[in-house]
Design an enzyme around this catalytic site. Structure first.
Site, PDB file in Angstrom:
ATOM      1  N   GLU A 101     -40.859 -48.042  37.121  1.00  0.00           N
ATOM      2  CA  GLU A 101     -39.571 -47.687  36.889  1.00  0.00           C
ATOM      3  C   GLU A 101     -39.417 -46.319  35.984  1.00  0.00           C
ATOM      4  O   GLU A 101     -40.280 -46.276  35.091  1.00  0.00           O
ATOM      5  CB  GLU A 101     -38.670 -48.846  36.434  1.00  0.00           C
ATOM      6  CG  GLU A 101     -38.487 -49.773  37.577  1.00  0.00           C
ATOM      7  CD  GLU A 101     -37.663 -51.001  37.111  1.00  0.00           C
ATOM      8  OE1 GLU A 101     -36.925 -51.790  37.884  1.00  0.00           O
ATOM      9  OE2 GLU A 101     -37.578 -51.361  35.750  1.00  0.00           O
ATOM     10  N   CYS A 114     -37.153 -41.575  30.401  1.00  0.00           N
ATOM     11  CA  CYS A 114     -37.862 -42.493  30.134  1.00  0.00           C
ATOM     12  C   CYS A 114     -38.974 -42.947  31.184  1.00  0.00           C
ATOM     13  O   CYS A 114     -38.281 -43.305  32.365  1.00  0.00           O
ATOM     14  CB  CYS A 114     -37.103 -43.882  29.764  1.00  0.00           C
ATOM     15  SG  CYS A 114     -38.099 -45.324  29.203  1.00  0.00           S
ATOM     16  N   CYS A 121     -48.380 -54.208  32.608  1.00  0.00           N
ATOM     17  CA  CYS A 121     -48.636 -53.974  31.006  1.00  0.00           C
ATOM     18  C   CYS A 121     -49.717 -55.221  30.776  1.00  0.00           C
ATOM     19  O   CYS A 121     -49.448 -56.216  31.099  1.00  0.00           O
ATOM     20  CB  CYS A 121     -47.840 -53.954  30.104  1.00  0.00           C
ATOM     21  SG  CYS A 121     -48.120 -53.505  28.507  1.00  0.00           S
ATOM     22  N   CYS A 125     -46.173 -58.362  25.090  1.00  0.00           N
ATOM     23  CA  CYS A 125     -45.074 -58.708  24.082  1.00  0.00           C
ATOM     24  C   CYS A 125     -44.114 -59.436  24.385  1.00  0.00           C
ATOM     25  O   CYS A 125     -43.600 -59.458  25.638  1.00  0.00           O
ATOM     26  CB  CYS A 125     -44.532 -57.278  23.894  1.00  0.00           C
ATOM     27  SG  CYS A 125     -45.831 -56.065  23.141  1.00  0.00           S
ATOM     28  N   CYS A 128     -40.620 -58.604  26.000  1.00  0.00           N
ATOM     29  CA  CYS A 128     -40.379 -57.356  26.977  1.00  0.00           C
ATOM     30  C   CYS A 128     -40.575 -57.820  28.341  1.00  0.00           C
ATOM     31  O   CYS A 128     -41.847 -58.499  28.400  1.00  0.00           O
ATOM     32  CB  CYS A 128     -41.487 -56.258  26.273  1.00  0.00           C
ATOM     33  SG  CYS A 128     -41.677 -54.812  27.624  1.00  0.00           S
ATOM     34  N   GLY A 172     -45.898 -50.048  30.536  1.00  0.00           N
ATOM     35  CA  GLY A 172     -47.130 -49.847  30.334  1.00  0.00           C
ATOM     36  C   GLY A 172     -47.351 -49.384  28.915  1.00  0.00           C
ATOM     37  O   GLY A 172     -46.160 -48.894  28.093  1.00  0.00           O
ATOM     38  N   GLU A 173     -48.558 -49.507  28.169  1.00  0.00           N
ATOM     39  CA  GLU A 173     -48.888 -48.988  27.078  1.00  0.00           C
ATOM     40  C   GLU A 173     -49.694 -47.601  27.212  1.00  0.00           C
ATOM     41  O   GLU A 173     -50.725 -47.370  27.606  1.00  0.00           O
ATOM     42  CB  GLU A 173     -49.787 -49.921  26.130  1.00  0.00           C
ATOM     43  CG  GLU A 173     -50.684 -49.453  25.248  1.00  0.00           C
ATOM     44  CD  GLU A 173     -49.594 -48.795  23.917  1.00  0.00           C
ATOM     45  OE1 GLU A 173     -50.042 -47.488  23.682  1.00  0.00           O
ATOM     46  OE2 GLU A 173     -48.717 -49.379  23.770  1.00  0.00           O
ATOM     47  N   SER A 204     -44.383 -43.503  22.856  1.00  0.00           N
ATOM     48  CA  SER A 204     -44.332 -44.778  22.059  1.00  0.00           C
ATOM     49  C   SER A 204     -45.628 -45.694  22.183  1.00  0.00           C
ATOM     50  O   SER A 204     -46.006 -45.801  23.432  1.00  0.00           O
ATOM     51  CB  SER A 204     -43.048 -45.602  22.633  1.00  0.00           C
ATOM     52  OG  SER A 204     -43.035 -46.620  22.025  1.00  0.00           O
ATOM     53  N   SER A 227     -43.605 -49.042  18.183  1.00  0.00           N
ATOM     54  CA  SER A 227     -42.881 -50.178  18.256  1.00  0.00           C
ATOM     55  C   SER A 227     -43.365 -51.381  17.209  1.00  0.00           C
ATOM     56  O   SER A 227     -44.258 -51.987  17.350  1.00  0.00           O
ATOM     57  CB  SER A 227     -43.233 -50.936  19.786  1.00  0.00           C
ATOM     58  OG  SER A 227     -42.778 -50.051  20.647  1.00  0.00           O
ATOM     59  N   LEU A 228     -42.595 -51.273  16.007  1.00  0.00           N
ATOM     60  CA  LEU A 228     -43.072 -52.144  14.965  1.00  0.00           C
ATOM     61  C   LEU A 228     -42.495 -53.640  15.101  1.00  0.00           C
ATOM     62  O   LEU A 228     -43.103 -54.391  15.272  1.00  0.00           O
ATOM     63  CB  LEU A 228     -42.513 -51.431  13.687  1.00  0.00           C
ATOM     64  CG  LEU A 228     -42.788 -52.020  12.330  1.00  0.00           C
ATOM     65  CD1 LEU A 228     -44.410 -52.159  12.355  1.00  0.00           C
ATOM     66  CD2 LEU A 228     -42.251 -51.370  11.247  1.00  0.00           C
ATOM     67  N   HIS A 229     -41.108 -53.738  14.898  1.00  0.00           N
ATOM     68  CA  HIS A 229     -40.088 -54.776  15.143  1.00  0.00           C
ATOM     69  C   HIS A 229     -40.587 -56.061  14.140  1.00  0.00           C
ATOM     70  O   HIS A 229     -39.857 -56.821  14.127  1.00  0.00           O
ATOM     71  CB  HIS A 229     -40.590 -55.456  16.530  1.00  0.00           C
ATOM     72  CG  HIS A 229     -40.385 -54.462  17.703  1.00  0.00           C
ATOM     73  ND1 HIS A 229     -39.376 -53.480  17.670  1.00  0.00           N
ATOM     74  CD2 HIS A 229     -41.191 -54.146  18.741  1.00  0.00           C
ATOM     75  CE1 HIS A 229     -39.603 -52.614  18.706  1.00  0.00           C
ATOM     76  NE2 HIS A 229     -40.595 -53.092  19.157  1.00  0.00           N
ATOM     77  N   ASN A 303     -32.029 -56.497  24.034  1.00  0.00           N
ATOM     78  CA  ASN A 303     -31.661 -56.678  25.328  1.00  0.00           C
ATOM     79  C   ASN A 303     -32.215 -58.080  26.001  1.00  0.00           C
ATOM     80  O   ASN A 303     -33.572 -58.117  26.399  1.00  0.00           O
ATOM     81  CB  ASN A 303     -31.885 -55.562  26.310  1.00  0.00           C
ATOM     82  CG  ASN A 303     -31.344 -54.183  25.620  1.00  0.00           C
ATOM     83  OD1 ASN A 303     -30.285 -54.001  25.331  1.00  0.00           O
ATOM     84  ND2 ASN A 303     -32.095 -53.239  25.279  1.00  0.00           N
ATOM     85  N   CYS A 346     -34.156 -50.841  26.978  1.00  0.00           N
ATOM     86  CA  CYS A 346     -35.268 -51.014  26.287  1.00  0.00           C
ATOM     87  C   CYS A 346     -35.797 -52.315  26.498  1.00  0.00           C
ATOM     88  O   CYS A 346     -35.063 -53.501  26.346  1.00  0.00           O
ATOM     89  CB  CYS A 346     -35.301 -50.710  24.618  1.00  0.00           C
ATOM     90  SG  CYS A 346     -36.674 -51.003  23.856  1.00  0.00           S
TER      91      CYS A 346
END
Length: 354
Positions: A101, A114, A121, A125, A128, A172-173, A204, A227-229, A303, A346
């Site tokens: 996507e 994006c 992936c 996480c 996600c 994906g990473e 990212s 991507s810390l979070h 989200n 996101c």
């Protein structure tokens, strides 16, 4: 026999993966002038040709011969959805029928693509949607490039403005597809390609320390987002298993190394989850981490996805959290989600149809 059937039967090589030297040698073998290689590469990367037939300054005979040995594995938009806020999400079909996507995010002053770098992936996480998919394969540089072209075309069609920014924040990473991602950036930024500024590109990562250092060693020109979070290892371990082998201390060292080598912008992405990482204590830990890394902070509203039980923090909590940081001189941007109604925001990308 159709071209797609020929590809499967003969396993023709993607013309975009042929080096300049190999292409010149091939052209010489078939009796063509080597300068045709430059014309072919211009069709591929500057004019975004989707097929060999489009290369009209080559003779029909040359094009037919090329089609016997090569193909352009261009992507196609399978279907798109448009959000009430103007965001457009597209399912992109690859040559082997996998789907990824891409998202077009418009604002009053710019449009952002994006893009995805992997089919699925492997990092899992917990918040996600893509993390609940298996990783099928990496995208190659041409497939990533094609996403950018497709989103640019949508930007022109729907908003009459060219694409201005690119974020590698889709499925994906990116740093686990390192070579293809960097090759795609090279094609996108090259004067012989789309000629976009690398300063308008952000990659990212969930946080792979050794690859962040490699970005520094490779003197990349684009911006980096982490991507810390969560700014303590215990909490980050719970939501991002990659943290178990890439701790905050390791990431801090890698980010500082990256900045020292490149001077490029670093952004911390911090999703605020209700009653998990949204307290003033969490804000304090984030501030202490920020003090040791030259970065700005994007606070992102969560989200929800069906696979996880996390909830987004309320507005009052978000305001208190961001105020704690801004009062201490942190460059904070609260990022409102776009495209939530079509699962384009996101963390929501997972190839779901409406």
């Amino acid at each position: 026999m159709s071209q797609s059937v020929e590809v499967k039967a003969k396993k023709l090589k993607d013309l975009r993966k042929v080096s300049d030297e190999d292409l010149k040698s091939y052209l010489k073998e078939i009796g063509e002038k080597p300068f045709r290689a430059k014309q072919i590469k211009e069709w591929i990367w500057k004019k975004s040709a989707q097929s060999i037939d489009e290369m009209t300054n080559l003779s029909k005979t040359t094009r037919e011969r090329l089609q016997q040995d090569f193909v352009i594995n261009a992507v196609k938009i399978d279907h798109s959805q448009k959000s009430t806020d103007g965001t457009i999400k597209s399912a992109i079909k690859l040559h082997d029928d996998h789907l990824v996507e891409s998202v077009l995010i418009p604002t009053d002053s710019r449009t952002t693509a994006c893009v995805s770098s992997q089919v699925g992936c492997s990092l899992s996480c917990k918040f996600c949607a893509t993390g609940y998919m298996d990783r099928a394969r990496n995208l190659d540089a041409g497939e990533i490039y094609d996403q950018v072209v497709a989103v640019h075309n949508q930007s022109m069609e729907h908003f009459d403005i060219p694409l201005s920014n690119i974020v590698y924040m889709g499925m994906g990473e990116p740093l686990l597809n390192y070579k293809n991602v960097l090759d795609s950036v090279e094609r996108i930024t090259s004067p012989d390609g789309l000629n976009m500024s690398p300063k308008r590109i952000t990659i990212s990562t969930a946080g792979i320390a050794k690859m962040i250092k490699k970005l520094g060693d490779d003197q990349v020109k684009f911006n980096l987002a982490l991507s810390l979070h969560a700014a303590n290892d215990q909490k980050r371990d719970k939501i991002m298993p990659i943290n178990e082998t890439n701790t905050l201390d390791a990431l801090r060292d890698a980010l500082n190394y990256f900045y020292k080598k490149t001077g490029n912008k670093i952004t911390f992405e911090y999703i605020l989850f209700y009653d998990f990482n949204d307290s003033i204590q969490d804000a304090k830990e984030l501030y202490e981490f920020w003090k040791r890394v030259p970065a700005r902070i994007n606070i992102i509203e969560y989200n929800p996805i069906s696979e996880a039980n996390y909830q987004k923090a309320d507005e009052h909590t978000l305001d208190k959290f961001s105020k704690y940081l801004t009062d201490r001189g942190v460059n904070v941007h609260v990022r409102k989600s776009r495209g939530k109604d079509i699962d384009a925001a996101c963390g929501q990308l997972a190839n779901k149809k409406s």
